[in-house]
Design a protein around this motif. Structure first.
Motif, PDB file in Angstrom:
ATOM      1  N   UNK A  90     118.927 -12.494 -56.502  1.00  0.00           N
ATOM      2  CA  UNK A  90     119.192 -13.492 -55.470  1.00  0.00           C
ATOM      3  C   UNK A  90     120.469 -14.251 -55.824  1.00  0.00           C
ATOM      4  N   UNK A  91     120.941 -15.064 -54.878  1.00  0.00           N
ATOM      5  CA  UNK A  91     122.201 -15.753 -55.059  1.00  0.00           C
ATOM      6  C   UNK A  91     122.144 -16.850 -56.101  1.00  0.00           C
ATOM      7  N   UNK A  92     123.299 -17.094 -56.724  1.00  0.00           N
ATOM      8  CA  UNK A  92     123.439 -18.194 -57.666  1.00  0.00           C
ATOM      9  C   UNK A  92     123.791 -19.463 -56.887  1.00  0.00           C
ATOM     10  N   UNK A  93     123.230 -20.574 -57.294  1.00  0.00           N
ATOM     11  CA  UNK A  93     123.463 -21.835 -56.586  1.00  0.00           C
ATOM     12  C   UNK A  93     124.145 -22.890 -57.435  1.00  0.00           C
ATOM     13  N   UNK A  94     124.056 -22.805 -58.753  1.00  0.00           N
ATOM     14  CA  UNK A  94     124.653 -23.781 -59.652  1.00  0.00           C
ATOM     15  C   UNK A  94     125.217 -23.068 -60.877  1.00  0.00           C
ATOM     16  N   UNK A  95     126.319 -23.613 -61.436  1.00  0.00           N
ATOM     17  CA  UNK A  95     126.916 -23.086 -62.664  1.00  0.00           C
ATOM     18  C   UNK A  95     127.306 -24.238 -63.565  1.00  0.00           C
ATOM     19  N   UNK A  96     127.229 -24.010 -64.885  1.00  0.00           N
ATOM     20  CA  UNK A  96     127.684 -24.990 -65.863  1.00  0.00           C
ATOM     21  C   UNK A  96     128.145 -24.246 -67.105  1.00  0.00           C
ATOM     22  N   UNK A  97     129.212 -24.734 -67.726  1.00  0.00           N
ATOM     23  CA  UNK A  97     129.743 -24.158 -68.962  1.00  0.00           C
ATOM     24  C   UNK A  97     129.647 -25.230 -70.043  1.00  0.00           C
ATOM     25  N   UNK A  98     129.170 -24.858 -71.215  1.00  0.00           N
ATOM     26  CA  UNK A  98     129.009 -25.834 -72.296  1.00  0.00           C
ATOM     27  C   UNK A  98     130.365 -26.306 -72.795  1.00  0.00           C
ATOM     28  N   UNK A  99     130.362 -27.443 -73.486  1.00  0.00           N
ATOM     29  CA  UNK A  99     131.614 -28.018 -73.971  1.00  0.00           C
ATOM     30  C   UNK A  99     132.284 -27.122 -75.001  1.00  0.00           C
ATOM     31  N   UNK A 100     131.516 -26.352 -75.739  1.00  0.00           N
ATOM     32  CA  UNK A 100     132.085 -25.421 -76.720  1.00  0.00           C
ATOM     33  C   UNK A 100     132.611 -24.155 -76.059  1.00  0.00           C
ATOM     34  N   UNK A 123     130.775 -21.657 -75.334  1.00  0.00           N
ATOM     35  CA  UNK A 123     129.996 -20.517 -75.832  1.00  0.00           C
ATOM     36  C   UNK A 123     128.759 -20.218 -74.995  1.00  0.00           C
ATOM     37  N   UNK A 124     128.441 -21.072 -74.025  1.00  0.00           N
ATOM     38  CA  UNK A 124     127.281 -20.847 -73.176  1.00  0.00           C
ATOM     39  C   UNK A 124     127.666 -21.062 -71.713  1.00  0.00           C
ATOM     40  N   UNK A 125     127.096 -20.257 -70.853  1.00  0.00           N
ATOM     41  CA  UNK A 125     127.188 -20.429 -69.406  1.00  0.00           C
ATOM     42  C   UNK A 125     125.762 -20.424 -68.870  1.00  0.00           C
ATOM     43  N   UNK A 126     125.421 -21.421 -68.103  1.00  0.00           N
ATOM     44  CA  UNK A 126     124.101 -21.494 -67.477  1.00  0.00           C
ATOM     45  C   UNK A 126     124.269 -21.381 -65.971  1.00  0.00           C
ATOM     46  N   UNK A 127     123.317 -20.739 -65.327  1.00  0.00           N
ATOM     47  CA  UNK A 127     123.348 -20.561 -63.872  1.00  0.00           C
ATOM     48  C   UNK A 127     121.955 -20.810 -63.327  1.00  0.00           C
TER      49      UNK A 127
END
Length: 942
Positions: A495-505, A507-511
């Motif tokens: 299904x479609x992605x609705x939110x994205x965030x990248x950590x300050x380092x 090294x991580x991407x959350x969706x």
């Protein structure tokens, strides 16, 4: 208001109103080279030489039409809606010369200025219920000089009174010196039927106009001193042209210097109208027109018709602009623009001083028109020199771009974290990177080359080296931040992605996806290199995920949290999450029922005075009840509740930034519709520390702050992106001014109810007396404080009835106040503190009968009727067992106090409806004729 007095001032507008026809006027007059174009609810005057924008602001709804006077000194704009305006703007100053409120009941649909510059004609927007429209004629001289027109009207009125006559009729108006200078001098309601959306004056006779809808063309005429338009609509039969059907009409014009008129169609045909002459039928006039010819001039739909000099101008869906002489012979064509379907062609006020090749055409047939600009449906505005028609090289006939075009369907925006740049993502899969100082497009790419991908969200890493882009197909593209080239493409959800965030380092991407799942990716070693790996997913919410954020605790630990419409905040364990273990939730907190639904989440700025809790993290959670809560995920608990901005609607997004002017923290926010603004930190709920303005006429899709904290970028669903200069000084001065008044005066003013204020003061004084003892014989000591435990009772006496969860939040907030004052605990609550707590914790809106009806529907379950009801046993059981449970004795005491009945069984009827519960049990008064009265009447009928 001067710009230095504004916290947010518009500095640049990217994009334009791409779907509105005739949305550009050319203001070039030989001395200046300017255009004016529409951008949602703003008209933008753009100086092509100086590359500067001037903004004509005042409309709250999207502007639907624009026109200019013959000398290019004034621009006229109009919109639709309940608060519609017709505004005449001075081009030199950018200020309104005249503003007409509600020129028509539902606003203006289309308008035109006569060639002699004396008259303005407007067609009203159709009535939503009846589709009724009216056509009006205005004196342009009165609109350009309303003061002189008003004086003339007064003189006329005095003359009429001295002569013993009556005031001028509606038809006399300004033209005859009538008493109402800023109203139409002629107005006529047209027959209900085909909605008219195109209106043009005749260049031969300003007393004649033509309009058209999709199926009918109307010819209008008026005479000086008349109060109504005369009109007729000639019949059209497709068999007269030996074809089955004539396509829908698009635009109509008169042919200069002739008796003919033209109507363009969606088939690319031109319908020719001419006077009947001696062939006039019974009941019609010889000068009435009829359709005589149908000819094809475009191979695709015609998008507009216009005239310049003796030439007819056509624009097409194919992007072509063609010129015809009065005999409808093509004389020039511009077919190499390659800018998309044409929506506007606007001509300069002066003819060119030369042509490209003097020997290219015979002198008698030489094509000579002013230079012009072309606007297209792709939001492009092209400047074209008419002399380039004679160029042999096709590249020289393309024209030059006036402004780089913004994607017309932007859904998200991300500011570069280290440079004056930003990126935008379009719903159609387009991606652009812009320079926010030069206001130019740096680079772009499209993701629609393969399977159609719907753009959803994007986010930069902290150093700007990568840009993560999410799509409706579930794909996550990790791009190089400079070139926008793919470095990794991943897909781990259907299904479609609705939110994205990248950590300050980085090294991580959350969706977050549409199934309420959170997906986590990590940059991990792989065979002597590094690559992005999918760690796992976690479905931690059973409602829409409203926000997904990375942040750091004061100790430097990176944390990932989400908040959902299910009123749950979840933190995830980044330390133990791995490819083998997957994504693991660390903790969660459910907000108590009865409060607002969370709408956004962000990490709070650091609190300098939180010495005792310096190692704890604080989050800000906004909700649809116009509250902002300070949430501590380490406890977890809501430590404070503040009243948020009440402009427009609940907050949809919060962004923290630091002001470069004062080095203080601020919050930028947006609502779902229209409004964006700023909030000073730390929060206290005082409206003087917040501001808001209408940034877009409809949906506000996203906001972001530039890397230096100097600009706020906002994106609307109207196809425009606005850049606002941030000046926090006015907000700081306003906050300082109210603080100097003293806390009690300040919160008394915020409360704004003198009677309630007097009652609360009486209750507060009585509480002090009661604390010492009502029968005490000792001298009365009034310390100005009451014990903390009495505060809930004082709030109840003021009409706010907190639940047990509300009381917990209230107690936490008092402790929060103590820490802010560097105290271990509050020794007592002052009257100013009581007002402060009341303003911040009370619901913004009272409970209505509709809320109780909805609660009964929810309790009754799925399939409940419009008039839900509960049995006595069901209601009493729910009160004892659901929500904040009431004991048997507590319930009996409450019902006895409300109804006077000795037992719950006698207090509650066998079957209870929502209306009975409101009026009989709670004692609410249902308004006569209101919703509650209607419900009671329906129950009686049953």
């Amino acid at each position: 208001m001067a710009e230095d007095q504004q916290a947010l001032s518009l500095s640049w507008v990217f994009g334009a109103s791409a779907t509105i026809k005739h949305s550009v006027v050319n203001l070039s007059d030989g001395y200046t080279d300017k255009i004016c174009y529409l951008a949602a609810n703003t008209a933008v005057i753009y100086d092509k030489r100086l590359r500067r924008q001037v903004f004509l602001q005042g409309h709250t709804s999207p502007i639907t039409c624009i026109a200019t006077t013959d000398d290019r000194s004034h621009v006229i704009t109009a919109d639709q809606g309940p608060e519609s305006l017709l505004v005449v703007w001075n081009v030199r100053t950018g200020l309104p010369t005249c503003t007409v409120q509600r020129p028509h009941r539902h606003g203006v649909y289309c308008m035109d200025v006569s060639l002699d510059g004396l008259w303005l004609a407007t067609f009203s927007a159709p009535d939503p219920e009846t589709s009724e429209q009216e056509i009006s004629l205005w004196s342009l001289s009165a609109l350009l000089d309303p003061a002189a027109a008003a004086m003339q009207a007064r003189q006329y009125q005095q003359q009429q009174q001295q002569a013993g006559g009556t005031e001028g009729s509606a038809g006399g108006g300004v033209a005859a010196g009538g008493p109402n200078p800023l109203r139409p001098i002629v107005t006529t309601v047209m027959p209900v039927g085909d909605i008219q959306f195109s209106l043009r004056f005749s260049p031969n006779n300003p007393q004649e106009l033509i309009s058209n809808g999709k199926k009918r063309v109307y010819f209008w005429s008026w005479s000086p001193g008349g109060s109504r338009f005369q009109y007729y609509s000639p019949p059209l039969r497709s068999r007269d042209f030996k074809q089955k059907k004539v396509a829908d009409f698009v635009s109509s014009v008169f042919v200069p210097g002739t008796t003919q008129a033209l109507t363009g169609t969606e088939d690319g045909d031109l319908l020719v109208w001419d006077e009947q002459g001696i062939t006039a039928q019974v009941g019609t006039s010889a000068t009435d027109r009829r359709a005589i010819k149908l000819m094809r001039i475009h191979s695709s739909p015609i998008t507009l018709l216009s005239t310049v000099g003796d030439f007819i101008v056509s624009g097409g869906e194919d992007g072509y602009v063609r010129f015809f002489d009065p005999l409808l012979r093509i004389v020039a064509w511009f077919e190499d623009l390659a800018a998309g379907p044409v929506t506007a062609v606007a001509f300069s006020a002066v003819l060119p001083d030369r042509i490209a090749h003097a020997d290219a055409a015979d002198t008698l047939n030489r094509f000579m028109v002013p230079d012009f600009v072309v606007a297209t449906r792709q939001s492009k505005i092209i400047s074209v020199q008419s002399a380039t028609f004679e160029e042999y090289d096709a590249d020289r006939r393309r024209g030059t771009s006036v402004l780089d075009s913004l994607l017309a369907d932007v859904v998200d925006i991300a500011a570069h974290p280290t440079r004056a740049e930003f990126s935008v993502l379009g719903r159609g899969g387009g991606l652009q990177r812009w320079d926010s100082i030069a206001h130019c497009l740096v680079t772009a790419r499209s993701f629609a080359n393969g399977p159609k991908q719907e753009g959803r969200c994007l986010c930069y890493s902290r150093d700007g080296s990568l840009l993560a882009v999410g799509f409706g197909t579930g794909h996550l593209h990790v791009l190089d931040g400079d070139t926008l080239a793919d470095t990794y493409v991943l897909r781990n959800t259907a299904v479609g992605l609705s939110r994205l965030a990248v950590s300050s380092t980085g090294n991580h991407i959350a969706a977050a996806d549409e199934n309420h799942q959170v997906l986590l990716y990590a940059y991990l070693p792989y065979k002597h290199t590094m690559r992005w790996e999918f760690l796992g997913r976690c479905r931690s919410h059973h409602g829409r995920i409203a926000s997904l954020v990375f942040g750091e605790s004061p100790s430097g630990q990176t944390r990932l949290l989400t908040v959902g419409a299910d009123s749950r905040v979840v933190e995830y364990d980044l330390a133990t999450s791995s490819v083998a273990a997957g994504l693991r939730p660390l903790s969660y907190y459910d907000f108590p029922p009865g409060g607002g639904v969370p709408t956004s989440l962000t990490f709070a700025p650091p609190l300098q005075y939180f010495r005792a809790f310096a190692a704890e993290t604080h989050l800000l959670v906004s909700d649809d009840g116009y509250k902002i809560r300070v949430f501590n995920p380490d406890r977890p608990a809501v430590e404070a509740t503040f009243l948020g901005p009440t402009f427009g609607g609940p907050i949809s997004q919060l962004v923290m930034f630091k002001s470069p002017a004062s080095d203080s923290a601020f919050l930028a926010y947006r609502t779902a519709e229209k409004v964006v603004g700023l909030i000073a930190w730390p929060l206290d709920g005082d409206p003087a520390r917040t501001m808001g303005l209408i940034a877009h006429p409809g949906e506000v899709r996203a906001i972001t702050i530039s890397y230096d904290g100097r600009k706020l970028l906002t994106v609307g669903a109207d196809g425009t992106l606005a850049s606002w200069d941030i000046n926090t000084s006015p907000l700081e001065r306003s906050a300082a001014a109210v603080a100097s008044e003293g806390d009690e005066a300040r919160w008394s003013e915020v409360l704004g109810d003198p009677e309630l204020l007097r009652e609360m003061r009486d209750y507060f004084v009585y509480a002090q007396i009661k604390t010492q003892g009502e029968e005490s014989l000792q001298p009365r000591a009034v310390p100005g404080l009451v014990p903390v435990e009495i505060v809930p009772d004082l709030l109840r006496a003021a009409g706010f009835y907190p639940s047990e969860a509300d009381i917990d939040h209230l107690t936490n907030h008092i402790q929060y106040m103590a820490h802010g004052r560097d105290l271990d605990a509050m020794p007592g609550v002052s009257f100013a503190d009581l007002l402060y707590l009341y303003v911040n914790h009370r619901p913004l809106f009272n409970v209505t009968h509709a809320d109780i009806v909805q609660a009964f529907r929810d309790l009754q379950g799925a399939g409940s009727p419009d008039n839900p009801r509960l049995t006595r046993e069901q209601l009493l059981t729910l009160l004892r067992t659901a929500g904040e449970q009431m004991g048997a004795d507590e319930l009996a005491a409450a019902l006895a106090a409300l109804t006077g009945a000795p037992t719950p069984e006698k207090a509650v009827p066998p079957v209870v409806t929502a209306a009975q519960f409101s009026s009989d049990l709670l004692g609410f008064e249902l308004e006569q004729g209101g919703e509650g009265a209607a419900a009671v009447a329906a129950e009686a009928a049953q």
